[in-house]
Design a protein around this motif. Structure first.
Motif, PDB file in Angstrom:
ATOM      1  N   MET A 128      10.380 107.503  56.999  1.00 12.00           N
ATOM      2  CA  MET A 128       9.844 108.834  56.843  1.00 12.00           C
ATOM      3  C   MET A 128      10.320 109.373  55.496  1.00 12.00           C
ATOM      4  SD  MET A 128      10.190 112.234  59.211  1.00 12.00           S
ATOM      5  CE  MET A 128      11.936 112.222  59.345  1.00 12.00           C
ATOM      6  N   VAL A 129       9.409 109.933  54.722  1.00  7.96           N
ATOM      7  CA  VAL A 129       9.715 110.510  53.425  1.00  7.96           C
ATOM      8  C   VAL A 129       9.542 112.013  53.515  1.00  7.96           C
ATOM      9  CG1 VAL A 129       9.029 110.648  51.013  1.00  7.96           C
ATOM     10  CG2 VAL A 129       8.979 108.451  52.199  1.00  7.96           C
ATOM     11  N   GLN A 130      10.550 112.747  53.027  1.00  5.90           N
ATOM     12  CA  GLN A 130      10.481 114.201  52.992  1.00  5.90           C
ATOM     13  C   GLN A 130      10.778 114.659  51.587  1.00  5.90           C
ATOM     14  OE1 GLN A 130      13.352 115.316  55.963  1.00  5.90           O
ATOM     15  NE2 GLN A 130      11.827 115.353  57.569  1.00  5.90           N
ATOM     16  N   SER A 131      10.180 115.762  51.178  1.00  7.69           N
ATOM     17  CA  SER A 131      10.379 116.296  49.845  1.00  7.69           C
ATOM     18  C   SER A 131      10.841 117.741  49.951  1.00  7.69           C
ATOM     19  CB  SER A 131       9.072 116.212  49.062  1.00  7.69           C
ATOM     20  OG  SER A 131       9.245 116.763  47.785  1.00  7.69           O
ATOM     21  N   TYR A 132      11.818 118.117  49.141  1.00  5.56           N
ATOM     22  CA  TYR A 132      12.356 119.468  49.159  1.00  5.56           C
ATOM     23  C   TYR A 132      12.466 119.979  47.731  1.00  5.56           C
ATOM     24  CZ  TYR A 132      13.871 118.170  53.851  1.00  5.56           C
ATOM     25  OH  TYR A 132      13.910 117.744  55.149  1.00  5.56           O
ATOM     26  N   SER A 133      12.461 121.291  47.578  1.00  6.99           N
ATOM     27  CA  SER A 133      12.671 121.917  46.284  1.00  6.99           C
ATOM     28  C   SER A 133      13.886 122.812  46.360  1.00  6.99           C
ATOM     29  CB  SER A 133      11.452 122.764  45.894  1.00  6.99           C
ATOM     30  OG  SER A 133      10.329 121.954  45.720  1.00  6.99           O
ATOM     31  N   GLY A 134      14.579 122.940  45.245  1.00  8.16           N
ATOM     32  CA  GLY A 134      15.742 123.806  45.217  1.00  8.16           C
ATOM     33  C   GLY A 134      16.612 123.500  44.022  1.00  8.16           C
ATOM     34  N   ASP A 135      17.889 123.802  44.150  1.00  5.34           N
ATOM     35  CA  ASP A 135      18.845 123.622  43.069  1.00  5.34           C
ATOM     36  C   ASP A 135      20.083 122.933  43.628  1.00  5.34           C
ATOM     37  OD1 ASP A 135      19.896 123.778  40.552  1.00  5.34           O
ATOM     38  OD2 ASP A 135      20.145 125.951  40.536  1.00  5.34           O
ATOM     39  N   LEU A 163      23.371 121.094  47.848  1.00 12.80           N
ATOM     40  CA  LEU A 163      21.957 121.402  47.633  1.00 12.80           C
ATOM     41  C   LEU A 163      21.650 122.775  48.196  1.00 12.80           C
ATOM     42  CD1 LEU A 163      20.392 117.994  48.718  1.00 12.80           C
ATOM     43  CD2 LEU A 163      21.097 118.697  46.433  1.00 12.80           C
ATOM     44  N   LEU A 164      20.996 123.614  47.399  1.00  9.71           N
ATOM     45  CA  LEU A 164      20.539 124.919  47.839  1.00  9.71           C
ATOM     46  C   LEU A 164      19.019 124.868  47.853  1.00  9.71           C
ATOM     47  CD1 LEU A 164      20.964 127.848  48.646  1.00  9.71           C
ATOM     48  CD2 LEU A 164      21.052 128.429  46.213  1.00  9.71           C
ATOM     49  N   TYR A 165      18.451 124.823  49.061  1.00  7.03           N
ATOM     50  CA  TYR A 165      17.011 124.696  49.222  1.00  7.03           C
ATOM     51  C   TYR A 165      16.334 126.045  48.992  1.00  7.03           C
ATOM     52  CZ  TYR A 165      18.433 120.350  51.454  1.00  7.03           C
ATOM     53  OH  TYR A 165      18.999 119.127  51.711  1.00  7.03           O
ATOM     54  N   ASN A 166      15.056 126.013  48.637  1.00  6.81           N
ATOM     55  CA  ASN A 166      14.295 127.252  48.415  1.00  6.81           C
ATOM     56  C   ASN A 166      14.230 128.111  49.668  1.00  6.81           C
ATOM     57  OD1 ASN A 166      13.852 126.715  45.741  1.00  6.81           O
ATOM     58  ND2 ASN A 166      11.789 125.915  46.029  1.00  6.81           N
ATOM     59  N   THR A 167      14.482 127.534  50.826  1.00  6.00           N
ATOM     60  CA  THR A 167      14.475 128.285  52.085  1.00  6.00           C
ATOM     61  C   THR A 167      15.754 129.097  52.270  1.00  6.00           C
ATOM     62  OG1 THR A 167      15.502 126.450  53.277  1.00  6.00           O
ATOM     63  CG2 THR A 167      13.076 126.507  53.220  1.00  6.00           C
TER      64      THR A 167
END
Length: 59
Positions: A1-8, A20-24
């Motif tokens: 399973m592949v998941q993608s996240y955005s953040g800093d 990791l600090l996710y956009n959520t």
């Protein structure tokens, strides 16, 4: 399973981890277990005691 996240992220060389600090707004700290010039392996244990391991390969 592949998941993608955005953040800093921020890294702590003395602790060998990356946070990791996710956009959520969610924040997770991963332990870096292997670091070479071509790859990085990071692991985390979630509250439900499931261990996740991610390997990043540099292209």
């Amino acid at each position: 399973m592949v998941q993608s996240y955005s953040g800093d992220w921020t890294e702590d060389d003395s602790k060998q981890d990356v946070t990791l600090l996710y956009n959520t707004g969610e924040q997770k700290t991963w332990e870096i277990t292997v670091l070479t010039e071509s790859s990085m392996t990071a692991e985390i244990v979630e509250p439900d005691n499931k261990r996740y391991k991610v390997v990043f390969n540099r292209k």
